[in-house]
Design a protein around this motif. Structure first.
Motif, PDB file in Angstrom:
ATOM      1  N   TYR A 181       6.067  -1.126 -14.567  1.00 45.63           N
ATOM      2  CA  TYR A 181       6.346  -2.498 -14.111  1.00 45.63           C
ATOM      3  C   TYR A 181       6.244  -3.013 -12.459  1.00 45.63           C
ATOM      4  CZ  TYR A 181      10.305  -2.696 -18.172  1.00 45.63           C
ATOM      5  OH  TYR A 181      10.854  -1.658 -18.847  1.00 45.63           O
ATOM      6  N   THR A 182       5.633  -4.289 -12.463  1.00 43.51           N
ATOM      7  CA  THR A 182       5.704  -4.528 -10.979  1.00 43.51           C
ATOM      8  C   THR A 182       7.675  -4.977 -10.402  1.00 43.51           C
ATOM      9  OG1 THR A 182       6.781  -6.776 -11.847  1.00 43.51           O
ATOM     10  CG2 THR A 182       4.384  -5.665 -11.678  1.00 43.51           C
ATOM     11  N   ARG A 183       8.156  -5.075  -9.415  1.00 44.80           N
ATOM     12  CA  ARG A 183       8.717  -5.331  -8.752  1.00 44.80           C
ATOM     13  C   ARG A 183       9.706  -5.908  -9.478  1.00 44.80           C
ATOM     14  NH1 ARG A 183      11.647  -8.194  -5.500  1.00 44.80           N
ATOM     15  NH2 ARG A 183       9.564  -9.331  -5.248  1.00 44.80           N
ATOM     16  N   LYS A 184       9.571  -7.361  -9.319  1.00 47.00           N
ATOM     17  CA  LYS A 184       9.753  -8.131 -10.240  1.00 47.00           C
ATOM     18  C   LYS A 184      11.127  -7.742 -11.923  1.00 47.00           C
ATOM     19  CE  LYS A 184       8.790 -11.694  -8.094  1.00 47.00           C
ATOM     20  NZ  LYS A 184       7.774 -13.854  -7.362  1.00 47.00           N
ATOM     21  N   GLY A 185      10.032  -7.407 -12.248  1.00 47.92           N
ATOM     22  CA  GLY A 185       9.804  -6.794 -13.816  1.00 47.92           C
ATOM     23  C   GLY A 185      11.096  -5.716 -13.853  1.00 47.92           C
ATOM     24  N   VAL A 219      14.531   6.151  -5.091  1.00 50.23           N
ATOM     25  CA  VAL A 219      13.568   6.051  -4.426  1.00 50.23           C
ATOM     26  C   VAL A 219      12.318   5.702  -4.545  1.00 50.23           C
ATOM     27  CG1 VAL A 219      12.105   5.952  -2.099  1.00 50.23           C
ATOM     28  CG2 VAL A 219      14.069   7.536  -2.606  1.00 50.23           C
ATOM     29  N   ILE A 220      11.912   4.061  -5.652  1.00 55.32           N
ATOM     30  CA  ILE A 220      11.043   3.674  -5.856  1.00 55.32           C
ATOM     31  C   ILE A 220      10.030   2.729  -5.032  1.00 55.32           C
ATOM     32  CG2 ILE A 220      10.227   2.186  -7.755  1.00 55.32           C
ATOM     33  CD1 ILE A 220      13.946   2.581  -7.528  1.00 55.32           C
ATOM     34  N   LYS A 221       8.783   3.208  -5.496  1.00 57.46           N
ATOM     35  CA  LYS A 221       7.472   2.120  -4.609  1.00 57.46           C
ATOM     36  C   LYS A 221       6.149   1.940  -5.626  1.00 57.46           C
ATOM     37  CE  LYS A 221       7.945   4.761   0.058  1.00 57.46           C
ATOM     38  NZ  LYS A 221       6.528   5.194   0.551  1.00 57.46           N
ATOM     39  N   PHE A 222       5.881   0.777  -5.167  1.00 55.92           N
ATOM     40  CA  PHE A 222       4.925  -0.274  -6.247  1.00 55.92           C
ATOM     41  C   PHE A 222       3.972  -0.097  -5.089  1.00 55.92           C
ATOM     42  CE2 PHE A 222       9.405  -1.114  -7.015  1.00 55.92           C
ATOM     43  CZ  PHE A 222       9.476  -1.299  -8.973  1.00 55.92           C
ATOM     44  N   LEU A 226       4.317  -0.110 -11.074  1.00 55.31           N
ATOM     45  CA  LEU A 226       5.058   1.222 -10.388  1.00 55.31           C
ATOM     46  C   LEU A 226       4.300   1.933  -9.836  1.00 55.31           C
ATOM     47  CD1 LEU A 226       7.694   2.304  -9.503  1.00 55.31           C
ATOM     48  CD2 LEU A 226       8.547   3.240 -12.171  1.00 55.31           C
ATOM     49  N   GLN A 227       4.119   2.891  -8.813  1.00 54.36           N
ATOM     50  CA  GLN A 227       3.732   3.919  -8.940  1.00 54.36           C
ATOM     51  C   GLN A 227       4.323   5.301  -8.538  1.00 54.36           C
ATOM     52  OE1 GLN A 227      -0.331   3.352  -8.195  1.00 54.36           O
ATOM     53  NE2 GLN A 227       0.108   1.836  -9.309  1.00 54.36           N
ATOM     54  N   ASN A 228       5.036   5.149  -8.122  1.00 61.83           N
ATOM     55  CA  ASN A 228       6.101   6.477  -8.083  1.00 61.83           C
ATOM     56  C   ASN A 228       7.885   6.605  -7.968  1.00 61.83           C
ATOM     57  OD1 ASN A 228       6.559   6.349  -5.193  1.00 61.83           O
ATOM     58  ND2 ASN A 228       4.605   6.895  -5.052  1.00 61.83           N
ATOM     59  N   PHE A 229       7.857   7.686  -7.945  1.00 66.54           N
ATOM     60  CA  PHE A 229       9.707   7.261  -8.593  1.00 66.54           C
ATOM     61  C   PHE A 229      10.653   8.816  -7.935  1.00 66.54           C
ATOM     62  CE2 PHE A 229      13.464   7.929 -10.761  1.00 66.54           C
ATOM     63  CZ  PHE A 229      14.793   6.618 -10.318  1.00 66.54           C
ATOM     64  N   THR A 230      11.272   8.750  -7.565  1.00 65.78           N
ATOM     65  CA  THR A 230      11.103   9.845  -7.131  1.00 65.78           C
ATOM     66  C   THR A 230      13.152   9.792  -7.030  1.00 65.78           C
ATOM     67  OG1 THR A 230       9.752  10.270  -5.464  1.00 65.78           O
ATOM     68  CG2 THR A 230      11.537  11.620  -4.911  1.00 65.78           C
TER      69      THR A 230
END
Length: 313
Positions: A181-185, A219-222, A226-230
């Motif tokens: 997903y992208t941020r909006k998605g 914590v989510i970074k795009f 989506l690139q990583n999820f912690t």
């Protein structure tokens, strides 16, 4: 006669230890795979801050007999045949000059014994001398666990070893998949964010704005998608709308035993990423994502999952 001599050397050490409430630990560290132009001794790797993993492996025992036997052997070694071994700080040699070290701690007393390959001799770095073990005394003093550490062919094992894997469909936040997903998605299909933090990173050419999105303690970074999820344990934190993240059925604060049942191959090498001196805490295990989509790291603290980090490719 050899056993009698060792017993006599042990006696004053045992008497000293009995005057305290004993705390005894022996930490064995072995360099298993040097890097080109890297240190030629395990001492060099540990001093550079290397951690348990592909370069060095280790094990610990709380065993008084072992501790005092190693200390006695270090003292006795000065009576063995001596051989000069000049210290080579850097280089590449698969023979490894001094691959083993045993850190002995008895209460406040601490000492280190360095040995050559196969524990054939004790090495004194300040003298650049090795003292050759005449009767395999060093290996004879070791416990079964430490003998296994000394003999195990880690280098070849690492080449063939495969960690466990799981499909991205098993990465779930409140039962919903998070992959792709992208941020909006993500906000539309999974869950809205609680907050966002922004950092400005300066380099010589431009300012880069780094945004981090939060959902409770996740914590989510795009970067596009989506690139990583912690996911991490934050002691004392309380969230009104609780969110639950699972990776292959594992969530925060699950036991290490449950993780071992789910991913036995990934847990084959214990204490990966731990400090050489404190192997019993703060380490992690790696599980791959199928189809080369990334990996999941399960961090362990107090024998429980303290953090789950997902990195997507």
């Amino acid at each position: 006669m050899k056993k009698l001599l060792l017993s006599l050397l042990l006696f004053p050490l045992l008497c000293l230890a009995q005057s305290y409430d004993n705390y005894t630990k022996v930490t064995a560290i072995r360099m298993v795979h040097p890097t080109r132009e890297g240190n030629m001794t395990v001492k060099g790797y540990v001093e550079e801050g290397d951690r348990i993993g592909a370069r060095i492996q280790g094990a610990q025992e709380e065993d008084e007999a072992l501790a005092f036997a190693l200390l006695a052997l270090k003292k006795q070694a000065k009576n063995w045949q001596a051989k000069s071994m000049p210290f080579v700080p850097k280089g590449y040699d698969t023979r490894l000059q001094v691959p083993n070290m045993y850190v002995v701690q008895v209460n406040r007393f601490r000492d280190t014994i360095y040995t050559t390959a196969g524990n054939a001799s004790i090495y004194f770095p300040e003298e650049e001398m090795e003292y050759i073990d005449p009767g395999n005394f060093i290996n004879g003093a070791l416990t079964e666990k430490l003998c296994f550490l000394a003999e195990r062919n880690f280098k070849d094992e690492f080449i063939t070893h495969q960690n466990d894997s799981l499909p991205v469909s098993q990465l779930l936040l409140n039962g919903k998949g998070i992959y792709g997903y992208t941020r909006k998605g993500f906000e539309k299909n999974v869950q809205k964010f609680d907050r966002v933090s922004t950092d400005s990173i300066f380099d010589k050419k431009k300012i880069v704005v780094d945004k981090t999105f939060w959902i409770n303690n996740y914590v989510i970074k795009f970067e596009g998608k989506l690139q990583n999820f912690t996911a991490m344990v934050l002691p004392g934190a309380d969230y009104p709308n609780k969110a639950v993240f699972t990776a292959g059925g594992i969530q925060l604060e699950d036991s290490e035993e449950k993780l071992a049942l789910a991913f036995p191959c990934s847990l084959e090498y214990r204490n990966w990423g731990a400090s050489p001196y404190n192997m019993g805490d703060n380490y992690y295990y790696t599980v791959h994502l199928m189809d080369d989509k990334g990996y999941v790291l399960f961090y362990i603290k107090n024998k429980k999952v303290d953090k789950i980090e997902v990195e997507f490719r």
